[in-house]
Design an enzyme around this catalytic site. Structure first.
Site, PDB file in Angstrom:
ATOM      1  N   CYS A 203       3.303  -3.156   1.179  1.00 27.42           N
ATOM      2  CA  CYS A 203       2.109  -2.998   2.109  1.00 27.42           C
ATOM      3  C   CYS A 203       1.424  -4.328   2.405  1.00 27.42           C
ATOM      4  CB  CYS A 203       1.246  -1.863   2.037  1.00 27.42           C
ATOM      5  SG  CYS A 203      -0.046  -2.146   0.687  1.00 27.42           S
TER       6      CYS A 203
ATOM      7  N   GLY B  24     -23.236   9.640 -19.776  1.00 29.47           N
ATOM      8  CA  GLY B  24     -22.336   9.262 -20.796  1.00 29.47           C
ATOM      9  C   GLY B  24     -22.455   9.638 -22.032  1.00 29.47           C
TER      10      GLY B  24
ATOM     11  N   CYS C 243       1.479  -1.690  -4.925  1.00 31.80           N
ATOM     12  CA  CYS C 243       0.211  -1.124  -5.166  1.00 31.80           C
ATOM     13  C   CYS C 243       0.617   0.004  -6.370  1.00 31.80           C
ATOM     14  CB  CYS C 243      -0.264  -0.212  -3.997  1.00 31.80           C
ATOM     15  SG  CYS C 243      -0.591  -1.326  -2.544  1.00 31.80           S
TER      16      CYS C 243
ATOM     17  N   CYS D 269       0.675  -6.881  -2.430  1.00 31.01           N
ATOM     18  CA  CYS D 269       1.843  -5.935  -2.778  1.00 31.01           C
ATOM     19  C   CYS D 269       2.817  -6.162  -1.973  1.00 31.01           C
ATOM     20  CB  CYS D 269       1.098  -4.595  -2.127  1.00 31.01           C
ATOM     21  SG  CYS D 269       2.209  -3.218  -2.055  1.00 31.01           S
TER      22      CYS D 269
ATOM     23  N   CYS E 236      -1.120   2.725  -0.457  1.00 35.48           N
ATOM     24  CA  CYS E 236      -0.064   1.639  -0.114  1.00 35.48           C
ATOM     25  C   CYS E 236       0.761   2.552   1.293  1.00 35.48           C
ATOM     26  CB  CYS E 236       1.031   1.641  -1.065  1.00 35.48           C
ATOM     27  SG  CYS E 236       2.106   0.239  -1.072  1.00 35.48           S
TER      28      CYS E 236
END
Lengths: 281, 260
Positions: free
Chosen positions: A241, A29, A263, A238, A269
């Site tokens: 899909c 970080g 998606c 979605c 997808c």
């Protein structure tokens, strides 16, 4: 492209960037300064990510490049072609086949695996930047772990909107120590950072910073005890899909108000609807 | 010695040079718990330099500053690490600036301004922070329905009161005030002074108040330092100094106050 070195950058530059990456991995970080180079790409298009990718890529790597989750948008296509021409590595759109994934704005829906490296393109690495303009002061705040100011921002969000309005680049604390901007991924992807088995590298080219989340590092999104961190959800699947529980993009399909939710991750997808023939994509 | 037998702040030989120019010279003073010390003098006499050195915002050229914590530990303020000094500055100390814009965060609401110190010391409960903000706004006589307004929309006097609330929320024991009533009109000044007096008495605060206004010093301060050219020329109980000034400069200062 034989006039260029493997992966465009010269070996000394790669070594310099690898040293920065090693330091970044050692201090999860923490933003490590590095000597960012001019790349054949405009600032804001992923110069930091490209440099990180160029210094970790090897001839045996399989590369995937995504932009907003999609493998076929301009930014993704041009960066993928750049590495094909300068390294000749194999590329893929399948998340689980890639050993190296450069991404802008998303983490793939397919869970990442040990051994994979994900490179994020970062526009502004400093999470405290819009709260404290002085670089000397933000560095001191990081050094002393004085992060109360970030909660002031969340307090303001809740006060003005009733909930935390920040929906992308949602601040996180890495390994219980450093406050980090996870690059502009939607907060939907924040939980995927937590104890992720893959190595996550973040490169900011214009701001000349590299930081990292090593595999299996705890990453916590900031919140209040009485306003816990939440992610987005959609009331529909979605449209292509039928997947649920994944990040959807809103697509306007005509000028009569018609819209589709699909998606954002095109690979995810496409693989869920093999019957329709993926090759058309 | 128990904390009560010790001065809260003990200053010896405090000196600050700005190149060849003197900021303050060989200042020594003890501040006791619950005491309000006024520092008066003309512009450029070193009042603000002294306050800066005491609160750790300026590095003095020489001298020592010792602060006694709640637990009776004596800290050498000038030798503290930056981390310790900053922690002290947001818990046990408060600083009220002359211009509220220097002490407030103008882009966030009044509630966030008051809550900032709480969040800095680790409070992570929105409801609790908001309740504390409302309580403190009440204490400084700001209406509760202004809690979500920006300080920008407040009057000068309200901004100054908000700044005070923001400092007091962590219950500091020592507050540094630099001309707290400067730039306010007289009636607002009076109200603010009244409020400050009440808060100091109720909370048992110690304070160092820098001012060029002798009336403010008379109202707030128990003891007074008169400064001139960086040096303390006279010190004593406020009434004593103002009613019977000994040093020629103090006499000049007292006699130059206009009587309406």
């Amino acid at each position: 492209m034989s006039d260029y070195n493997f992966a465009f950058l010269d070996e000394q530059t790669k070594r310099m960037i690898r040293r920065a990456i090693l330091k970044a991995v050692a201090i999860p970080g923490y933003q490590v300064p590095f000597g960012s180079r001019e790349m054949p790409l405009s600032y804001g298009w992923g110069t930091g990510g490209v440099q990180v990718t160029a210094s970790v890529i090897g001839p045996d790597d399989v590369l995937k490049v995504i932009d907003q989750g999609a493998d076929d948008t301009t930014n993704a296509v041009s960066i993928r072609q750049f590495f094909v021409r300068t390294t000749g590595v194999r590329t893929t759109t399948a998340t689980d086949e890639a050993s190296l994934i450069q991404t802008r704005h998303r983490i793939p829906e397919t869970p990442l695996a040990p051994g994979q490296i994900v490179v994020f393109q970062v526009p502004i690495p400093e999470p405290l930047r819009w709260l404290e303009p002085r670089e000397t002061e933000t560095r001191t705040m990081h050094a002393l772990a004085e992060y109360g100011l970030m909660w002031v921002r969340l307090y303001e969000d809740i006060t003005r909107h009733g909930h935390v309005e920040t929906a992308y680049d949602y601040p996180v604390v890495v390994n219980g120590r450093y406050l980090m901007r996870p690059s502009p991924i939607p907060k939907f992807d924040n939980p995927k950072l937590d104890r992720c088995p893959a190595l996550l590298l973040f490169g900011a080219g214009r701001e000349k910073r590299i930081y990292a989340v090593p595999p299996h590092t705890p990453v916590r999104s900031l919140d209040f005890d009485d306003y816990p961190f939440t992610i987005e959800s959609w009331d529909r699947p979605c449209a292509l899909c039928g997947a649920r529980g994944i990040f959807l993009d809103e697509i306007i399909v005509d000028d009569k108000g018609g819209r589709l939710f699909v998606c954002s991750d095109t690979d995810h997808c496409a693989r869920r609807r093999p019957a329709r023939g993926v090759s058309s994509a | 010695m128990s904390p009560a037998d010790r001065p809260l702040l003990s200053v010896r030989g405090l000196t600050r040079w700005y190149g060849p120019h003197v900021g303050c010279l060989d200042v020594g003073v003890d501040l006791w718990p619950g005491e309000v010390l006024g520092v008066v003098g003309e512009s450029g006499s070193g009042k603000t330099t002294l306050l800066g050195c005491l609160s750790g915002r300026l590095v003095p050229t020489a001298g020592t500053v010792e602060f006694t914590t709640r637990d009776g530990v004596v800290l050498d303020v000038l030798r503290l690490s930056e981390a310790e000094r900053r922690r002290l500055a947001r818990t046990d100390w408060g600083v009220v600036h002359q211009n509220p814009r220097d002490g407030l965060r103008m882009s966030v609401t009044a509630g966030a301004n008051v809550g900032e110190r709480l969040m800095a010391v680790g409070v992570r409960h929105y409801g609790a922070i908001r309740q504390a903000a409302l309580d403190w706004l009440g204490q400084v006589e700001i209406d509760a329905d202004r809690v979500d307004d920006l300080p920008e929309t407040f009057s000068g006097g309200m901004q100054q009161r908000l700044q005070i609330a923001r400092n007091l929320v962590t219950r500091p024991r020592l507050v540094f005030m630099d001309e707290p009533t400067g730039g306010l009109d007289v009636s607002v000044q009076a109200r603010l002074l009244d409020l400050l007096r009440t808060l100091v008495a109720d909370l048992g605060l110690s304070a160092i108040v820098v001012t060029h206004d002798l009336a403010v010093a008379r109202l707030l301060a128990h003891r007074l330092l008169v400064m001139r050219r960086g040096q303390v020329v006279e010190s004593g109980l406020t009434d004593q100094v103002l009613d019977d000034p000994q040093h020629p400069y103090s006499q000049l200062l007292v006699s130059s106050v206009l009587q309406p």
